[in-house]
Every structure is written in structure tokens, then in C-alpha cells.
Design an enzyme around this catalytic site. Structure first.
Site, PDB file in Angstrom:
ATOM      1  CG  ASP A 165     107.017  77.349  74.045  1.00  0.00           C
ATOM      2  OD1 ASP A 165     107.811  77.695  74.956  1.00  0.00           O
ATOM      3  OD2 ASP A 165     106.163  76.481  74.493  1.00  0.00           O
ATOM      4  CD  GLU A 170     111.302  77.398  76.231  1.00  0.00           C
ATOM      5  OE1 GLU A 170     111.219  77.511  77.221  1.00  0.00           O
ATOM      6  OE2 GLU A 170     110.432  76.948  75.560  1.00  0.00           O
TER       7      GLU A 170
END
EC number: 3.2.1.141
Length: 624
Positions: A266, A301
């Protein structure tokens, strides 16, 4: 380090036949005490042995699995859970539990994953089923296998405060949250997925800890790097070898003990390293080594679209396999909704944008990006197409609509189906968000359960973030629901009985084509794309042995291509085009499909078709 048992990991509680060995990193303290919380008697206190480098350890003979424990550090009186706790049965603020990692795995023949050919499904365990558990999700795995899903990407499982949440505010990184079941339940879910031919990767959050019940800083302040700031506060101190070891051990743990097939990392721009090899580079190396002979995938990401992540280590890159491509999503939403605002400002939803995503990956590779008032991205022209994960929905984007509505709401149904065809039949790696495949009517809101004061701050922060969208701000942001309201969390739980059969058939048929068509299923394909009109374009796959395939996409009203000076429209020598799939099939709620090129190319409005190059039969040739 104590030699009572041979440890697998440098931290945590590890069980042997003779007892349990405990080890913590508490560099800021001169002493540490292990507290064993007995069920039927008073707790017992055990002084730990101080080691070099800030570690403390202790072996407790005859101690069994299922024992509750905490630590007391220095002269402080508060009891703290284990930062490497394998399970928190009463949540982050309670005692840790000794866990026997043994599980009867049946996936010894499972080879793992590589990026080519994958179809990803993003899942939030708490809302995927009414039960909101690993066991409940396991019951639906057969359904996902029948759909054709090959990879499940699970949103973060590390234990977090409250009764519900997305998981990105975790504080016990080694403990799968107690809200969804036991560690064995999670292993059972993954084992069953492998049995059905589905890989499972875990969304991990290593760039910050949650704001509540985060006690890791009480072990040592070295976890944080005050010279860097993230969206969530001070950055993690990855320049400290002991701190990096904590997170690298966590990655090993998920892959080795839970048989995860990879990681989704993330918010990668918020990893700061000022010296030596970057942590993300170390992470991919450690993760792959932990998998041994099994192949795994590492997904990132990265909002900045930094190509360093995708470069191999030999080119001073970080060795990731794929990145989420927000550009595809943003272009699609602009086309579907017609609104260019906030972070959709720099997109138009044109054919050029969609074919550029297919051919070149990111749309922004260094050009000026007006929404951020600076250049965005880096050159990514030559990375393999499967390294770009494209999607029409994900957890963030559905929730960021403010209303939490799915994308098929309030959009042109034909265009939605056509873009779904591009998503699944295009060369990039497609990802679906839970419920998307059957047109779920359930929203997906941002939800989080904290203390009362923090809940209000989170609510105000959410409204501030969404105020970038003019239509929400003009409504006074009154439509935004409180993340802490349990009703909003419960409203997000999927109902498989409400399935829109048209959309389910659409997704299932497209996935079947991608996986089984002799041309589309090839992991290495030669292809080209071209604009046909203001709203139309084609994507052509070349294959001499099986015959070319061509996807026609028209996102506007009916078009007649006269003239049609585009050589990609011409079939291979001695062949003609035959429609083998159309989004206008009555099965998907369409009106049927007439021939497209007799005699001129006539593109059906708001639709897409897949064509196959075929040679006329000998019988038909004889008639001429």
C-alpha cells in the site's frame, strides 16, 4: 539469544515441544518482564534476559499454545501486547496469545503465481459475506473459481481497533484480526483457494501504524523517523536495520506460515530511505526468498507512477511485478460520468487514452499534471502489459464517490459493458472489486470504528478529502455518512441473491474468453491498437496459427466508417471477420448484433464486439 529452542523468526512467541520462547525488541529499556495471564489464577511475572542490540528473550518450560501474555517494560506499570503477536483474541488492546503455527496443508503441488494471465479479485473479508469471516468467505470460493478468478487480493488483515474497518489502520501486523476468525480459519481459506486453483495475495501496510492502540512506540522510539512525514504522521524508520527487520520478518511470516502467494504494498511513495538499499528493494528479495520454489507476485500502489518499482534489481529497481494503473480507471470514469473534476481533471475518456493504456501503460509518464500542478509519472513505455493492473472499481474509488455507489449506477449501461469488455479482453491485468461481477446494489463506504473523539476527527477528515469534488461540496457534504456508524458498515455486506444475471453473464463470458480463446489466452501476444472515430477504437491481436482477433469498442452513438482508411480493419489474406462475442447480446440486456462490415463498417453505438479472422469454407468458395 537463548539457545533453548531454535527460533524461526527474530521476534515473537515460538512454541516447541518443551515450552515457549519469547523475544522482543525493546531498545529503549534496561529491563523487561513477561506477564503470563492465567485463566484460573493470578498472573505470573517473569524477568526477561537482556541481549545485545536491544533485544530481550525468555524461555518458559512446559508452557503450551493458547497461553495469554503481555509485557511490562522498564519501570512502567502498563501491560503491552507483543508487537509480533500471532493473535489478539480480545483485540489490539488485550493480551497476546501463543499460537501453534502447525496446519495440515494440502497444497504441496501448488506452484504459486506469475503475472501473465491473471484475473484479480479485490476482497474485504468483513463485507464479502453476511458472516464477515474467513469461514464465510471460504464458502464462496467455488463461486469465484467458476467465474474464472485466478487471484484474490485481500484487503489488510492485521488486527485493528474497533468492531469494523478497512484494515489500513492496523497496529498488530502479525495478528490476523480476531474479527474475521482464527489464524487456522485464515489458513483454511487459503488452502481451499489453492485447491480450487486460486492464488491469494495480501494487502500490507508498512508505511504507518494506526492511530489508536498503537503501543509499538513504547518498546522503542526508533520505529519512527521524525525527519520525514507521511499523510498519517511520522514516517517509519527504515534506515534502522532492526526496524527494517521487523517488517521484513512480517513479510516472511505471511508467505511462509500462511502460504500467501504474494503481497500488495500500500501507498509506496511514503517509504523513505536515506541510506543504503531501499526498503522496498529488500522487501521483494526477502519475499521471493521466503517463497522458496513457489512463484509469488509483488504488486504496488504508487500514485506517483514511479517506474523504479517495476525495474529489476539489476537495473537498480525494486523488483515489483505490477502496479495499479489509476489512469485507466480515471479515463473510464470520465467517459462514463462525463465529469472532469478533482483528480479526474486531467482526463477526457477518449479512445486515445484507452489504447495508450493498452500499449504504453500509464498515461502520465512525466507530463505536466494540472491537478497537482507538477509533472507526474516516469517513463514506462516498455514494461510488459501484464505489469499494469487495470480496473473500473476498487475499494478506494467506490467509496470516494461520496455516495459509495457502484460504477454501473447513473452511467450509460452500454458504455459500461463495452469498457468491461476492454478491461477483461485487453492486454493488461484486469482486477474486479467484490460484487462488481454481478452488479451488486450494495454500496461500499469508508468505515472505521475508533474512540468517540477520533471518530469525529476521522469524519471531519473524510469530509475535507471529499470536498475536492464540487458536487459533494455544493451539497454541504451532508450526504457523506459517518464512517463510525455501524449501519453504514453493515450496508456494505454483499448479498449474492441480488445478482444481476446480465452483468454476471457478461463478466463470466468475458473471463471465459480471456482464459480459453486460443489467441487471447496466450501470455505473450502481438497486438496493435488504433483510433477509428471520435468515440471508437480497435484492439487487434495477431496470430497466424489461430487467426487474428479484433476487439471493436464504440463508446458513442452509431458510426459508419466511410471511408475507412485504416489497414487494421482489413482481415488477414484469404480471411473474413466473424463476430464471436458482442456486448449487445440479449443475454446481457442488449438488442442483438447485426453484421458490422457489410459492405461498410457500421459500428453499433455504445457497444463492443470481438471478431475472429476465419477462412471461408470450401463449400462457400465453390459457389463463387
Amino acid at each position: 539469544m537463548s539457545t533453548e529452542i531454535k527460533r524461526k523468526y527474530p521476534i515473537g512467541a515460538e512454541i516447541s515441544s518443551k515450552g515457549v520462547h519469547f523475544r522482543i525488541f525493546a531498545a529503549d529499556h534496561a529491563k523487561a518482564v513477561l506477564i503470563l495471564e492465567n485463566k484460573n489464577s493470578e498472573p505470573t511475572y517473569h524477568k526477561m534476559v537482556k541481549e545485545k542490540g536491544g533485544y530481550f528473550s525468555l524461555f518458559v518450560p512446559a508452557l503450551k499454545e493458547g497461553s495469554l501474555y503481555r509485557f511490562r517494560l522498564g519501570n512502567k506499570e502498563n501491560w503491552l501486547p507483543d508487537p509480533a503477536s500471532r493473535f489478539q483474541p480480545h483485540g489490539p488492546n488485550g493480551p497476546s496469545l501463543t499460537v501453534n503455527p502447525h496446519f495440515k496443508w494440502t497444497d504441496k503441488d501448488w506452484k504459486g503465481l506469475s503475472m501473465p494471465g491473471q484475473i484479480i479479485y479485490e476482497m474485504h473479508i468483513g463485507t464479502f459475506t453476511e458472516e464477515g469471516t474467513y469461514a464465510g468467505a471460504k464458502k464462496q470460493l467455488k463461486r469465484l473459481a467458476d467465474l474464472g478468478i485466478t487471484v484474490i487480493e485481500i484487503m489488510p488483515l492485521n488486527d485493528f481497533p474497533g468492531h469494523f474497518g478497512w484494515g489500513y489502520d492496523g497496529v498488530n501486523l502479525f495478528a490476523p484480526t480476531h474479527l474475521y476468525g482464527s489464524p487456522s480459519d485464515l489458513k483454511d481459506f487459503i488452502n481451499e483457494a489453492h485447491k480450487l486453483g486460486i492464488g491469494v495475495i495480501l494487502d500490507i501496510v508498512y508505511n504507518h501504524f494506526g492511530p489508536e492502540f498503537n503501543t509499538i512506540g513504547e518498546f522503542t522510539k526508533r520505529y519512527l523517523n521524525e525527519s520525514h512525514t507521511t499523510e498519517w504522521g511520522s514516517a517509519i524508520n527504515f534506515d534502522d536495520d532492526s526496524i527494517s527487520e521487523f517488517f521484513l520478518t512480517n513479510a516472511r511470516y505471511w508467505i511462509e506460515e500462511y502460504h500467501f502467494d504474494g503481497l500488495r504494498v500500500d501507498a509506496t511513495p511514503w517509504f523513505f530511505c536515506d541510506k543504503g538499499e531501499h526498503f522496498l528493494s529488500k522487501l521483494t528479495k526477502v519475499a521471493r526468498k521466503s517463497a522458496k520454489k513457489k512463484s509469488i507476485i509483488i504488486v504496488g500502489e504508487d500514485e506517483t507512477q514511479n517506474n523504479t518499482l517495476l525495474k529489476p534489481h539489476s537495473q537498480k529497481g525494486y523488483g515489483f511485478d505490477a502496479l495499479w494503473n489509476d489512469d485507466f480507471h480515471h479515463a473510464a470514469v470520465v467517459k462514463l460520468k462525463g465529469k472532469r473534476e478533482a483528480y479526474y481533471t486531467d482526463y477526457k475518456g477518449t479512445p486515445n487514452e484507452f489504447i495508450s493504456c493498452c500499449k504504453y501503460g500509464f498515461l502520465y509518464q512525466g507530463q505536466y499534471y494540472s491537478w497537482q500542478k507538477k509533472g507526474r509519472g516516469s517513463p514506462s513505455l516498455f514494461f510488459p502489459p501484464e505489469s499494469m493492473i487495470v480496473f473500473l472499481e476498487n475499494h478506494d474509488q467506490v467509496a470516494n464517490s461520496g455516495h459509495g455507489l457502484r460504477l454501473h449506477h447513473n452511467t450509460n449501461y452500454g458504455v459500461y459493458k463495452a469498457l468491461t469488455a476492454l478491461l477483461i479482453l485487453g492486454p493488461n491485468t484486469p482486477m474486479l472489486f467484490q460484487g462488481q461481477e454481478f452488479g451488486s446494489e450494495k454500496p461500499f463506504y469508508y468505515f472505521a470504528d475508533h474512540s468517540e473523539d477520533l471518530n469525529e476527527k476521522v469524519f471531519e477528515g473524510r469530509k475535507k478529502f471529499l470536498s475536492q469534488f464540487p458536487q459533494l461540496e455544493n451539497e454541504g457534504l451532508n450526504i457523506i455518512l459517518k464512517p463510525s456508524d455501524p449501519k453504514n458498515f453493515l450496508a456494505c455486506k454483499l448479498n449474492f441473491n441480488e445478482a444481476n444475471q446480465e452483468l454476471y453473464s457478461l463478466h463470466k463470458d468475458l473471463i471465459h474468453l480471456r482464459k480459453n480463446d486460443p489467441v487471447l489466452r496466450k501470455t505473450s501476444k502481438k497486438y496493435e491498437a488504433s483510433i477509428l472515430g471520435e468515440n471508437s477504437f480497435l484492439l487487434r491481436y495477431f496470430d497466424e496459427a489461430e487467426g487474428d482477433r479484433m476487439l471493436i469498442v464504440n463508446l458513442g452513438v452509431e458510426e459508419i466508417l466511410n471511408p475507412a482508411p485504416n489497414p487494421l480493419l482489413a482481415p488477414p489474406e484469404g480471411c473474413k471477420w466473424k463476430i464471436i462475442w458482442s456486448s449487445e447480446s440479449p443475454v446481457y440486456g442488449g438488442d442483438g448484433t447485426a453484421p458490422l462490415n457489410i459492405p461498410q463498417w457500421k459500428l453499433i453505438g455504445f457497444s463492443s464486439q470481438l471478431l475472429k479472422a476465419v477462412k471461408p469454407s470450401k463449400k462457400k468458395l465453390a459457389k463463387h
